[in-house]
Design an enzyme around this catalytic site. Structure first.
Site, mmCIF file in Angstrom:
data_model
loop_
_atom_site.group_PDB
_atom_site.id
_atom_site.type_symbol
_atom_site.label_atom_id
_atom_site.label_comp_id
_atom_site.label_asym_id
_atom_site.label_seq_id
_atom_site.Cartn_x
_atom_site.Cartn_y
_atom_site.Cartn_z
ATOM 1 C CB ALA B 46 -0.920 0.011 1.218
ATOM 2 C CD GLU B 47 -1.135 3.655 -3.258
ATOM 3 O OE1 GLU B 47 -1.397 2.594 -2.657
ATOM 4 O OE2 GLU B 47 -1.926 4.190 -4.051
ATOM 5 C CG ASN B 48 -0.889 3.451 3.905
ATOM 6 O OD1 ASN B 48 -0.796 2.505 3.135
ATOM 7 N ND2 ASN B 48 -1.681 3.442 4.949
ATOM 8 N N GLY B 49 2.890 2.732 2.910
ATOM 9 C CA GLY B 49 4.051 2.078 3.504
ATOM 10 C C GLY B 49 3.787 0.745 4.166
ATOM 11 C CB SER B 88 5.816 3.635 0.505
ATOM 12 O OG SER B 88 4.753 2.988 -0.151
#
Lengths: 244, 209
Positions: B46-49, B88
């Site tokens: 996920a983009e948020n790491g 990320s």
């Protein structure tokens, strides 16, 4: 020699002195890491002509928590720099949108990874960089690109900030920060990119050294002011239901 | 019978190879976390790491600090890891993501797609889509074949501002699975009972078998 404490008494003390015209980075991705209490204090503090940097201006969800959109409504914002400057659902309208459409607030819509890298670069002393992101799109029109090893890249500039407002799980008196799970998101790079780093902390502030140095996500040398978040209702502790 | 959203997710997930690192966009693509993959193991990024997340948490077991890029309260699979936003997206631009599955307003036969700005909007909804589109090894789209008023979303070229140029490998819709060839959409699969003529009538670009 006694260590100068970074712990301040309350949220208002934490945001004291933020100047008109400052560029302010707001941590957070959805609820985790969002500095709701410091943002509420900034609404009271009243600094004007702010440039607000964050993933989003804040959504149309209710109940609303303090966000960039509220600062816009409060007449404190000149410009936002975000990866979302419209509502994900076309049927929704962000609180920020009417101000943007009337031209009362400026906005720069930036791909999320470019936003992250511009912050990272600012903190790392790199003035600009080339990225493959957004090449060939409307965002790249009229801007400098360069072919490197046969691929086209877009020039992006670092995004240094005056202030970062962050929320983390644990901190010690030396300012070392430890985030929990997805709360980390933009926190460490916004701290790197900013001259004044202010953090609301969920757990009671620990004595220096209580966080193992190997577990520190943001070193205390980057952090200036810490404030422990008191229990609700004296402070904002969002509930799970708010993003459902 | 056109495919349901769940069936579109299941069809697209059949394309995933064992060991792939998979990134899912907001909306329809999130259904993919519930698709059984048999003996294939994939890692959701996920983009948020959040790397290695699992299904949505059961009611009462949500973690207030743990959301995916669609703000869902997810779980972590054993072996999961957390990184910050710079890392990320370094994983994304660095070419580590095997596939991103994104929702889209439009897909074009030339491989362009448009999913960040609707007509008349001054702002945009970019999120991580442009980074993912530019640098994931495979870009798959998951979308309705037509708009609510019946207009085609699969076009020769996009009418909306594009997210990236020439990157789309597969488009899964309620009518079938299609691969942009540059000038047409090649049919890879059709939903049961859907005919080539129906697809052609619903598509504003050539459709080839």
């Amino acid at each position: 020699m006694a260590r100068r404490s970074k712990v301040v008494a309350d949220f208002d003390a934490a945001v004291a002195g933020i100047q008109d015209g400052s560029t302010i980075a707001f941590g957070g991705f959805a609820l985790p890491g969002s500095p709701f209490n410091l943002t509420a204090a900034l609404l009271r503090q009243g600094a004007k002509r702010l440039v607000c940097v964050g993933n989003t201006t804040g959504g149309p969800r209710k109940p609303r928590n303090p966000d960039i959109g509220m600062l816009v409504e409060n007449g404190q914002v000149a410009k936002v720099i975000c990866s979302f400057t419209a509502a994900p659902r076309a049927s929704d309208v962000l609180p920020f949108t009417p101000y943007y459409e009337r031209g009362e607030v400026d906005a720069e819509t930036v791909p999320q990874g470019t936003l992250a890298e511009r912050l990272r670069a600012a903190g790392a002393g790199i003035p600009a960089f080339y990225t493959p992101t957004a090449v060939g799109t409307e965002l790249a029109e009229g801007r400098e690109t360069r072919m490197i090893n046969g691929r086209e890249y877009l020039l992006e500039y670092a995004l240094p900030c005056d202030v970062a407002l962050l929320r983390c799980y644990q901190a010690d008196e030396a300012g070392n920060l430890r985030f929990r799970r997805a709360q980390r998101n933009f926190g460490p790079i916004m701290a790197m990119a900013s001259k004044l780093v202010i953090v609301e902390v969920e757990e009671p502030i620990l004595p220096a050294g209580a966080i193992d140095p190997d577990d520190v996500h943001t070193p205390g040398i980057l952090v200036h002011r810490l404030v422990h978040i008191p229990p609700a209702p004296a402070a904002i502790w969002p509930s799970l239901k708010e993003t459902r | 019978m056109p495919w349901s959203r769940t069936q579109i997710a299941e069809r697209l997930a059949r394309e995933f190879q064992d060991g792939w690192i998979v990134n899912l966009g907001v909306g329809m693509p999130t259904l993919i976390t519930d698709v059984p993959l048999g003996d294939r193991e994939v890692f959701f990024h996920a983009e948020n790491g959040v790397i290695g997340f699992g299904p949505v948490a059961p009611e009462g077991q949500e973690d207030i600090h743990l959301v995916d890029a669609s703000r869902r309260y997810v779980t972590l699979n054993p072996g999961a890891a957390i990184v910050d936003h710079a890392d990320s997206f370094a994983l994304i631009r660095g070419g580590r993501i095997d596939v991103t599955v994104l929702g889209s307003y439009e897909a074009a036969a030339n491989g362009d797609f448009a999913n960040w700005k609707v007509k008349g909007s001054k702002g945009g909804v970019i999120g991580g889509a442009m980074d993912l589109a530019a640098s994931a090894k495979n870009v798959y789209l998951m979308m309705e074949h037509r708009t609510r008023d019946g207009s085609p979303r699969l076009l020769a070229t996009c009418s909306l501002p594009i997210t990236a140029r020439g990157v789309v490998k597969l488009v899964a819709t309620d009518l079938g699975l299609f691969a942009p060839t540059g000038t047409a959409f090649a049919v890879r699969d059709l939903a049961p009972g859907v005919t080539l003529d129906e697809v052609r009538a619903a598509t504003a670009a050539p459709v080839t078998e």
